[in-house]
Design an enzyme around this catalytic site. Sequence first.
Site, short mmCIF file in Angstrom:
data_model
loop_
_atom_site.label_atom_id
_atom_site.label_comp_id
_atom_site.label_asym_id
_atom_site.label_seq_id
_atom_site.Cartn_x
_atom_site.Cartn_y
_atom_site.Cartn_z
NE ARG A 15 25.49 72.46 29.21
CZ ARG A 15 26.57 73.20 29.52
NH1 ARG A 15 26.91 73.36 30.79
NH2 ARG A 15 27.27 73.78 28.57
CE LYS A 75 28.81 77.44 26.33
NZ LYS A 75 30.01 77.58 27.22
CE1 TYR A 94 28.34 78.87 34.24
CE2 TYR A 94 26.85 77.46 33.01
CZ TYR A 94 27.55 77.74 34.17
OH TYR A 94 27.43 76.91 35.26
CG HIS A 96 32.73 81.79 29.61
ND1 HIS A 96 33.48 81.60 30.75
CD2 HIS A 96 31.77 80.83 29.63
CE1 HIS A 96 33.00 80.57 31.43
NE2 HIS A 96 31.96 80.10 30.78
CD GLU A 118 30.81 83.85 32.73
OE1 GLU A 118 31.08 84.71 31.88
OE2 GLU A 118 29.71 83.24 32.75
CG ASP A 270 33.61 77.69 28.09
OD1 ASP A 270 33.33 77.71 26.88
OD2 ASP A 270 33.03 76.95 28.90
#
Length: 361
Positions: A15, A75, A94, A96, A118, A270
């Site tokens: 991505r 990411k 993101y 996490h 998130e 994740d």
Amino acid sequence: MIIGLPKEIKNNENRVAMTPAGVYELVKNNHTVYVQTNAGFNSGFKDEDYTEAGATILPTIAEVYAISDMIVKVKEPIEQEYQLAKAGQIIFTYFHFASSEKLTEAMIKSNAVCIAYETVEGKDGSLPLLTPMSEVAGRMAVQQGAKYLEKPIKGKGILLGGVPGVKPGQVLILGAGVVGVQAAKMASGLGAHVTILDVNMDRLRYVNDILPSNVITEFSSEYNIKKHIKTHDLIIGGILIKGAKAPKLITKEMLKEMEPGTVLVDVAVDQGGCMETTKPTTHEHPTYIIDDVVHYCVANMPGAVPYTSTVALTNVTLPYVLQLANKGWEKACEDNEGLQKGLNIVFGEIVYKEITEAFEV
């Protein structure tokens, strides 16, 4: 503001953070956008597409980080990127954090402003930037689970939808959130028998209302989980607690109760995974086997369908990127309470409660 879009370097992460259409909107708002060369190639977007939208192409990830006030990614930064983050730089991606103390420590040390997709919330308490990737992952969980049920890759040798004269496969889904509902749609559409568990009765009522009769709902309890794992062929973990580690609903001991060739797909990987035997895998090496049970625990599932994922992600992140770029992060978060909840680490300080609880700091 100067905005940078680096090429993702996580294993098989195809991505890119933004489509050329998204870049066009930023440039139209008088912002400068730098894109690392070939950042969008695997998602179907060429460098020329970005330059036509008004971006400038830079050859290396280091140059993109060095020049940018805000980094927009897909990411979390991996180890090679830790030293590239700058004090005061906005990193919007993101993260996490609760699943990685090493990443958390690195971002504290960087003194960057870390805003996590998130944990950004909608006015209704929803997670608008997580939803599209959860939709993708939920649907993919069934696709991948169906594949790994095939005998050549150590599954049970069951076709989820069955055929006339042969009963369909059985799918157990833990969690009736976005992942769970999308997985149930896909599995029921294939003709599988689906059981979905949750502790939220409102979600179970919703599932009953929208999904076909081959989907049944039950209240989630350890007793019910233990009962169903003995007979179900594909088990999908779709548990999410905002910004925190997922609870371990399936223990290692429970694997002994499953039939050989059962497939576990832990979409919660994740956030540390909702199965005790979960460990992150990659698209390159997606599975491992414990006690004859196949585990699929790829930590970036939507990266396998990058065009769909990139367009879906840009659709929801662009308004927030524009707010941050137009107003600066402090004013943007002051004006938008949901965006403010995306703040996880600011100038070396953890500002999101669930992260401190995860590491007891």
